[in-house]
Motif scaffolding. Structure first.
Motif, short mmCIF file in Angstrom:
data_model
loop_
_atom_site.label_atom_id
_atom_site.label_comp_id
_atom_site.label_asym_id
_atom_site.label_seq_id
_atom_site.Cartn_x
_atom_site.Cartn_y
_atom_site.Cartn_z
N MET A 240 0.84 -1.19 0.00
CA MET A 240 0.00 0.00 0.00
C MET A 240 0.88 1.25 0.00
O MET A 240 1.77 1.40 0.82
CB MET A 240 -0.92 0.00 1.23
CG MET A 240 -1.85 1.19 1.30
SD MET A 240 -3.05 1.11 2.66
CE MET A 240 -4.15 -0.17 2.10
N GLU A 241 0.65 2.13 -0.95
CA GLU A 241 1.43 3.36 -1.08
C GLU A 241 0.88 4.45 -0.15
O GLU A 241 -0.33 4.59 -0.01
CB GLU A 241 1.39 3.86 -2.53
CG GLU A 241 2.16 5.15 -2.77
CD GLU A 241 1.98 5.68 -4.18
OE1 GLU A 241 2.54 6.76 -4.47
OE2 GLU A 241 1.25 5.04 -4.96
N LYS A 242 1.78 5.20 0.50
CA LYS A 242 1.37 6.29 1.37
C LYS A 242 1.81 7.63 0.76
O LYS A 242 2.95 7.77 0.32
CB LYS A 242 1.96 6.13 2.77
CG LYS A 242 1.33 5.01 3.58
CD LYS A 242 1.79 5.04 5.02
CE LYS A 242 1.16 3.91 5.83
NZ LYS A 242 -0.28 4.07 5.96
N VAL A 243 0.88 8.57 0.73
CA VAL A 243 1.16 9.91 0.21
C VAL A 243 0.80 10.92 1.29
O VAL A 243 -0.25 10.81 1.92
CB VAL A 243 0.34 10.19 -1.07
CG1 VAL A 243 0.58 11.62 -1.55
CG2 VAL A 243 0.68 9.19 -2.16
N ILE A 244 1.69 11.89 1.52
CA ILE A 244 1.44 12.91 2.54
C ILE A 244 1.35 14.29 1.89
O ILE A 244 2.20 14.66 1.08
CB ILE A 244 2.56 12.89 3.61
CG1 ILE A 244 2.55 11.55 4.36
CG2 ILE A 244 2.37 14.05 4.60
CD1 ILE A 244 3.65 11.41 5.38
N GLN A 245 0.28 15.01 2.21
CA GLN A 245 0.06 16.37 1.70
C GLN A 245 -0.11 17.32 2.88
O GLN A 245 -0.75 16.96 3.87
CB GLN A 245 -1.20 16.42 0.83
CG GLN A 245 -1.13 15.60 -0.44
CD GLN A 245 -0.41 16.34 -1.56
OE1 GLN A 245 -0.20 17.55 -1.49
NE2 GLN A 245 -0.04 15.62 -2.60
N THR A 246 0.45 18.52 2.75
CA THR A 246 0.26 19.53 3.78
C THR A 246 -0.56 20.68 3.18
O THR A 246 -0.26 21.17 2.10
CB THR A 246 1.62 20.08 4.29
OG1 THR A 246 2.38 18.99 4.81
CG2 THR A 246 1.40 21.11 5.38
N ILE A 247 -1.60 21.08 3.89
CA ILE A 247 -2.51 22.10 3.38
C ILE A 247 -1.87 23.49 3.50
O ILE A 247 -1.36 23.86 4.56
CB ILE A 247 -3.85 22.08 4.16
CG1 ILE A 247 -4.52 20.71 3.98
CG2 ILE A 247 -4.77 23.19 3.68
CD1 ILE A 247 -4.86 20.35 2.56
N ASN A 248 -1.90 24.22 2.39
CA ASN A 248 -1.37 25.59 2.41
C ASN A 248 -2.53 26.59 2.34
O ASN A 248 -3.70 26.22 2.33
CB ASN A 248 -0.37 25.81 1.27
CG ASN A 248 -0.97 25.49 -0.09
OD1 ASN A 248 -2.19 25.56 -0.28
ND2 ASN A 248 -0.11 25.12 -1.04
N GLU A 249 -2.17 27.87 2.27
CA GLU A 249 -3.17 28.94 2.28
C GLU A 249 -4.16 28.82 1.12
O GLU A 249 -5.34 29.18 1.25
CB GLU A 249 -2.45 30.29 2.21
CG GLU A 249 -3.33 31.49 2.53
CD GLU A 249 -3.71 31.58 4.01
OE1 GLU A 249 -4.84 32.00 4.29
OE2 GLU A 249 -2.86 31.22 4.86
N GLU A 250 -3.68 28.30 -0.02
CA GLU A 250 -4.52 28.20 -1.22
C GLU A 250 -5.77 27.36 -0.99
O GLU A 250 -6.84 27.65 -1.54
CB GLU A 250 -3.69 27.60 -2.37
CG GLU A 250 -4.48 27.39 -3.65
CD GLU A 250 -3.67 26.64 -4.70
OE1 GLU A 250 -4.23 26.36 -5.77
OE2 GLU A 250 -2.48 26.34 -4.44
N HIS A 251 -5.65 26.33 -0.14
CA HIS A 251 -6.78 25.40 0.05
C HIS A 251 -7.47 25.57 1.40
O HIS A 251 -8.27 24.72 1.79
CB HIS A 251 -6.29 23.96 -0.12
CG HIS A 251 -5.77 23.66 -1.50
ND1 HIS A 251 -6.55 23.74 -2.63
CD2 HIS A 251 -4.52 23.30 -1.92
CE1 HIS A 251 -5.83 23.42 -3.69
NE2 HIS A 251 -4.59 23.17 -3.30
N LYS A 252 -7.18 26.64 2.08
CA LYS A 252 -7.80 26.89 3.38
C LYS A 252 -9.32 26.99 3.23
O LYS A 252 -9.84 27.70 2.38
CB LYS A 252 -7.25 28.20 3.97
CG LYS A 252 -7.88 28.60 5.29
CD LYS A 252 -7.33 29.95 5.77
CE LYS A 252 -7.99 30.40 7.05
NZ LYS A 252 -7.47 31.74 7.49
N GLY A 253 -10.05 26.23 4.07
CA GLY A 253 -11.50 26.29 4.09
C GLY A 253 -12.19 25.43 3.04
O GLY A 253 -13.43 25.34 3.02
N GLU A 254 -11.42 24.76 2.18
CA GLU A 254 -12.03 23.91 1.15
C GLU A 254 -12.30 22.51 1.69
O GLU A 254 -11.66 22.04 2.63
CB GLU A 254 -11.11 23.81 -0.07
CG GLU A 254 -10.96 25.11 -0.84
CD GLU A 254 -10.14 24.92 -2.12
OE1 GLU A 254 -9.86 23.75 -2.48
OE2 GLU A 254 -9.79 25.92 -2.75
#
Length: 303
Positions: A1-15
């Motif tokens: 199983m592949e693991k992907v990590i994303q960190t939320i930045n200002e662009e996606h705040k509130g979405e």
């Protein structure tokens, strides 16, 4: 199983989280992301959340992508129209209505099933579901495809596609009467953020170029020859819609009122490439299918 990590930045705040994840990777549909979340394969800051979760700056998203489902692709004897074949490459004329390769939930009746019965030696670069497949055409598009019978041929043909040296010409019938005889559409394409199953023109999409030439004009339609410089998903269908002349019969990109012909009037009629072993240039031409001929006659008789 592949693991992907994303960190939320200002662009996606509130979405919404499902919207964010489907936008950061064109291969992930929103419904696929929602299914992963239901199965607990997506966590935010170590906690499971609902797909409606609203993102905050700094949120750490961990996605555990399940291994692809292993499918048993069974050879099926079919009456394939083979235009050329040797020990390295095969050229086949795919009929309208046939899917090129299997997918989860659709494992039979595809061109790959027929190819596996026709010949045992297909390249394995694309894995069990797409052996030998170098490029694709849509289910309801007919015409010529090149198939690699070993990995050497596969790599050569893919490199030719990347270098834009493969000749790919299509005939299409479009709505409207195009006033100019020639044109080039240079408009980048990407997944439609409002409909992940469709493509659209967007500023930050992938480079896409289609050249076209008017072959014949009718009362409300035009026959064109389109030559691909690039080969993006649904490229001709989206590009012709973009300039105001969508393909006749196209259920996805055509007008609501179009011709009832079971899908877009599009045929991949000319295919040319350098042979992967000899480097000799080969070119093949497949006539348009019977439904296309009948449609042209109908349009000529109703000018």
């Amino acid at each position: 199983m592949e693991k992907v990590i994303q960190t939320i930045n200002e662009e996606h705040k509130g979405e919404r989280l499902d919207k964010v994840l489907s936008s950061v990777n064109n291969e992930w549909s929103r419904s696929q992301v929602q299914l992963w979340m239901q199965e607990g394969n997506v966590v935010v800051n170590g906690q499971k959340v609902k797909s409606s979760y609203k993102c905050s700056v700094g949120d750490v998203i961990e996605i555990s992508i399940p291994d692809p489902e292993e499918l048993d692709v069974v050879p099926e004897t079919m009456d394939l129209e083979i235009f050329y074949e040797d020990s390295d490459v095969l050229v086949v004329n795919k009929p309208k209505g046939m899917v090129v390769h299997p997918a989860p939930g659709h494992t039979t009746g595809t061109l790959v099933n027929g190819l596996m019965a026709h010949c045992k030696d297909l390249s394995g670069i694309n894995g069990v579901l797409r052996p030998g497949i170098v490029h694709r055409i849509d289910k309801d598009t007919s015409g010529l495809l090149m198939v690699a019978k070993n990995d050497l041929a596969h790599e050569s043909l893919v490199n030719q596609l990347v270098a834009k040296t493969v000749t790919r010409k299509y005939q299409a019938i479009v709505h409207g009467v195009i006033p100019h005889d020639y044109g080039t559409i240079d408009a980048p394409l990407a997944r439609d953020p409002k409909d992940r199953q469709s493509m659209t023109v967007v500023d930050n999409g992938k480079h896409a170029v289609t050249h076209f030439q008017v072959m014949e004009r009718f009362k409300d339609f035009t026959l064109v020859e389109c030559q691909l410089e690039t080969g993006r998903t649904h490229q001709i269908r989206v590009h012709m819609k973009y300039i105001g002349f969508p393909l006749a019969g196209d259920p996805k990109y055509g007008p609501r009122k179009t011709l009832d012909i079971g899908g877009q009037a599009l045929h991949a009629g000319v295919l040319g490439f350098n042979h992967p072993r000899t480097n000799e240039y080969l070119e093949f031409e497949a006539p348009v299918p019977e439904y296309f001929v009948e449609l042209l006659e109908f349009l000529r008789n109703n000018r």
